[in-house]
Design a protein around this motif. Structure first.
Motif, PDB file in Angstrom:
ATOM      1  N   PRO A  10      34.755  14.053 -28.720  1.00 24.35           N
ATOM      2  CA  PRO A  10      35.229  14.767 -29.651  1.00 24.35           C
ATOM      3  C   PRO A  10      36.138  16.250 -30.229  1.00 24.35           C
ATOM      4  CG  PRO A  10      32.692  15.939 -29.547  1.00 24.35           C
ATOM      5  CD  PRO A  10      33.338  14.806 -28.722  1.00 24.35           C
ATOM      6  N   LEU A  11      36.549  16.127 -28.538  1.00 24.75           N
ATOM      7  CA  LEU A  11      37.060  17.424 -27.616  1.00 24.75           C
ATOM      8  C   LEU A  11      38.829  17.308 -29.000  1.00 24.75           C
ATOM      9  CD1 LEU A  11      37.544  17.559 -23.744  1.00 24.75           C
ATOM     10  CD2 LEU A  11      35.780  19.146 -25.842  1.00 24.75           C
ATOM     11  N   SER A  12      39.150  16.029 -28.989  1.00 27.39           N
ATOM     12  CA  SER A  12      40.454  16.503 -30.074  1.00 27.39           C
ATOM     13  C   SER A  12      40.254  16.529 -31.635  1.00 27.39           C
ATOM     14  CB  SER A  12      41.181  14.709 -29.544  1.00 27.39           C
ATOM     15  OG  SER A  12      40.370  13.732 -30.122  1.00 27.39           O
ATOM     16  N   LEU A  13      38.765  15.961 -31.654  1.00 24.70           N
ATOM     17  CA  LEU A  13      38.076  16.148 -33.276  1.00 24.70           C
ATOM     18  C   LEU A  13      38.115  17.826 -33.792  1.00 24.70           C
ATOM     19  CD1 LEU A  13      36.394  13.004 -33.580  1.00 24.70           C
ATOM     20  CD2 LEU A  13      38.191  13.304 -34.599  1.00 24.70           C
ATOM     21  N   LEU A  14      37.532  18.108 -32.727  1.00 27.72           N
ATOM     22  CA  LEU A  14      37.600  19.809 -32.761  1.00 27.72           C
ATOM     23  C   LEU A  14      38.209  20.643 -33.005  1.00 27.72           C
ATOM     24  CD1 LEU A  14      34.522  19.778 -30.118  1.00 27.72           C
ATOM     25  CD2 LEU A  14      34.256  19.219 -32.242  1.00 27.72           C
ATOM     26  N   SER A  15      39.419  19.711 -32.335  1.00 26.54           N
ATOM     27  CA  SER A  15      40.442  21.285 -32.640  1.00 26.54           C
ATOM     28  C   SER A  15      41.415  20.439 -33.500  1.00 26.54           C
ATOM     29  CB  SER A  15      41.348  21.230 -30.943  1.00 26.54           C
ATOM     30  OG  SER A  15      41.681  20.413 -30.839  1.00 26.54           O
ATOM     31  N   SER A  16      40.997  19.589 -34.326  1.00 24.35           N
ATOM     32  CA  SER A  16      41.969  18.920 -34.872  1.00 24.35           C
ATOM     33  C   SER A  16      42.001  19.275 -36.069  1.00 24.35           C
ATOM     34  CB  SER A  16      41.152  17.423 -34.906  1.00 24.35           C
ATOM     35  OG  SER A  16      41.916  17.315 -36.646  1.00 24.35           O
ATOM     36  N   GLU A  17      43.013  19.638 -36.646  1.00 19.73           N
ATOM     37  CA  GLU A  17      43.278  20.227 -38.090  1.00 19.73           C
ATOM     38  C   GLU A  17      42.553  19.351 -39.142  1.00 19.73           C
ATOM     39  OE1 GLU A  17      45.149  23.301 -39.240  1.00 19.73           O
ATOM     40  OE2 GLU A  17      44.871  23.962 -37.320  1.00 19.73           O
ATOM     41  N   GLU A  18      43.124  17.963 -39.598  1.00 16.99           N
ATOM     42  CA  GLU A  18      41.906  17.310 -39.923  1.00 16.99           C
ATOM     43  C   GLU A  18      40.808  17.690 -40.300  1.00 16.99           C
ATOM     44  OE1 GLU A  18      41.488  12.580 -40.170  1.00 16.99           O
ATOM     45  OE2 GLU A  18      42.519  13.097 -38.725  1.00 16.99           O
ATOM     46  N   HIS A  19      40.199  18.157 -39.397  1.00 18.05           N
ATOM     47  CA  HIS A  19      38.511  18.241 -39.244  1.00 18.05           C
ATOM     48  C   HIS A  19      38.406  19.900 -39.649  1.00 18.05           C
ATOM     49  CE1 HIS A  19      37.666  13.423 -39.365  1.00 18.05           C
ATOM     50  NE2 HIS A  19      38.743  13.824 -37.965  1.00 18.05           N
ATOM     51  N   PHE A  20      39.376  20.474 -38.986  1.00 14.38           N
ATOM     52  CA  PHE A  20      38.966  22.071 -39.575  1.00 14.38           C
ATOM     53  C   PHE A  20      40.445  22.088 -39.365  1.00 14.38           C
ATOM     54  CE2 PHE A  20      35.742  19.702 -35.966  1.00 14.38           C
ATOM     55  CZ  PHE A  20      34.816  20.641 -37.316  1.00 14.38           C
ATOM     56  N   PRO A  21      40.370  22.700 -40.904  1.00 16.28           N
ATOM     57  CA  PRO A  21      41.653  23.092 -40.816  1.00 16.28           C
ATOM     58  C   PRO A  21      41.816  24.845 -40.512  1.00 16.28           C
ATOM     59  CG  PRO A  21      40.239  22.529 -42.914  1.00 16.28           C
ATOM     60  CD  PRO A  21      39.530  22.135 -41.894  1.00 16.28           C
ATOM     61  N   LYS A  22      42.741  25.845 -40.338  1.00 20.60           N
ATOM     62  CA  LYS A  22      42.770  26.504 -39.191  1.00 20.60           C
ATOM     63  C   LYS A  22      42.328  26.230 -37.803  1.00 20.60           C
ATOM     64  CE  LYS A  22      43.655  29.512 -43.274  1.00 20.60           C
ATOM     65  NZ  LYS A  22      43.154  30.725 -43.811  1.00 20.60           N
ATOM     66  N   ALA A  23      42.048  24.854 -37.602  1.00 20.87           N
ATOM     67  CA  ALA A  23      40.937  24.966 -35.959  1.00 20.87           C
ATOM     68  C   ALA A  23      41.108  25.749 -35.097  1.00 20.87           C
ATOM     69  CB  ALA A  23      41.604  23.634 -35.523  1.00 20.87           C
ATOM     70  N   ALA A  24      42.643  26.595 -35.318  1.00 23.76           N
ATOM     71  CA  ALA A  24      42.848  27.313 -33.883  1.00 23.76           C
ATOM     72  C   ALA A  24      42.098  28.286 -34.273  1.00 23.76           C
ATOM     73  CB  ALA A  24      44.270  27.076 -33.778  1.00 23.76           C
ATOM     74  N   GLU A  25      41.928  28.857 -34.887  1.00 21.77           N
ATOM     75  CA  GLU A  25      41.618  30.455 -35.343  1.00 21.77           C
ATOM     76  C   GLU A  25      39.984  29.907 -34.929  1.00 21.77           C
ATOM     77  OE1 GLU A  25      43.155  32.087 -39.250  1.00 21.77           O
ATOM     78  OE2 GLU A  25      44.788  30.671 -38.519  1.00 21.77           O
ATOM     79  N   PHE A  26      39.474  31.528 -35.194  1.00 21.86           N
ATOM     80  CA  PHE A  26      37.284  31.273 -35.253  1.00 21.86           C
ATOM     81  C   PHE A  26      36.899  32.418 -36.196  1.00 21.86           C
ATOM     82  CE2 PHE A  26      34.495  34.396 -34.132  1.00 21.86           C
ATOM     83  CZ  PHE A  26      33.253  33.564 -33.350  1.00 21.86           C
ATOM     84  N   LEU A  27      37.066  31.631 -37.217  1.00 20.53           N
ATOM     85  CA  LEU A  27      36.472  31.244 -38.446  1.00 20.53           C
ATOM     86  C   LEU A  27      35.354  30.805 -38.922  1.00 20.53           C
ATOM     87  CD1 LEU A  27      40.572  29.826 -39.871  1.00 20.53           C
ATOM     88  CD2 LEU A  27      39.381  32.845 -39.401  1.00 20.53           C
TER      89      LEU A  27
END
Length: 180
Positions: free
Chosen positions: A77-94
């Motif tokens: 799931p590496l691409s899913l874990l950094s995807s905006e579709e699944h995790f809005p603001k995916a690049a941020e530690f939230l």
């Protein structure tokens, strides 16, 4: 099974505890729900393993494809874990994305927009009867270890985070100062 549980728990805790979670600021970790949310968010951004694999015990249909029993099926799931579709603001530690019913001082729930849309995208320990047997030990050791570190020490990480990990069955720290 007991040895698997202990070994899986010990190996993964060392890497998670001394690498991923300690990259992030610890000043706002004042309660256990937030600590747990920080651990989950660090596992999302820096997954310990690249995926899960299982052998099918019976013939199955996956996304319309006939898959015979005995086939190894992998979830990477590496691409899913950094995807905006699944995790809005995916690049941020939230970490707030993992806290249920989190509200701000106005009674609003800004984290609702960050919530995971599909719970099967993030399964760091697997799911169901084949879930990692060491999960509970890992969770307990991480929570206790991090809480004690934060309570007793001032923690800093003064190294670049680019290429911070190397893969060796599990992702390990690539910094000479951590877990060597």
């Amino acid at each position: 099974m007991a040895m698997d549980m202990l070994m899986a728990g010990v190996d993964t805790v060392r890497s998670l505890l001394f690498s991923y979670i300690l990259f992030f600021q610890t000043s706002s970790m004042k309660n256990v729900p937030y600590l747990r949310a920080c651990i989950k968010e660090s596992q999302r951004i820096y997954p310990l393993v690249i995926g899960n694999g299982r052998f099918l015990n019976r013939d199955s249909v996956l996304s319309g494809y006939q898959v015979p029993a005995g086939t190894c099926v992998s979830m990477v799931p590496l691409s899913l874990l950094s995807s905006e579709e699944h995790f809005p603001k995916a690049a941020e530690f939230l970490p707030e994305r993992w806290i249920r019913n989190a509200t701000d001082s106005n009674g609003q729930c800004p984290a609702n927009d960050l919530k995971l849309k599909n719970p099967f995208v993030f399964l760091p320990f697997g799911f169901g009867p084949r879930m990692c047997v060491g999960k509970r030990i890992v969770d307990m050791e991480l929570e206790l270890g991090i809480a004690r570190l934060i309570r007793n020490f001032s923690i800093e990480f003064n190294h670049p985070t680019e290429n911070a990990f190397r893969s060796s069955l599990i992702n390990l720290p690539n910094s000479p100062t951590m877990c060597q």
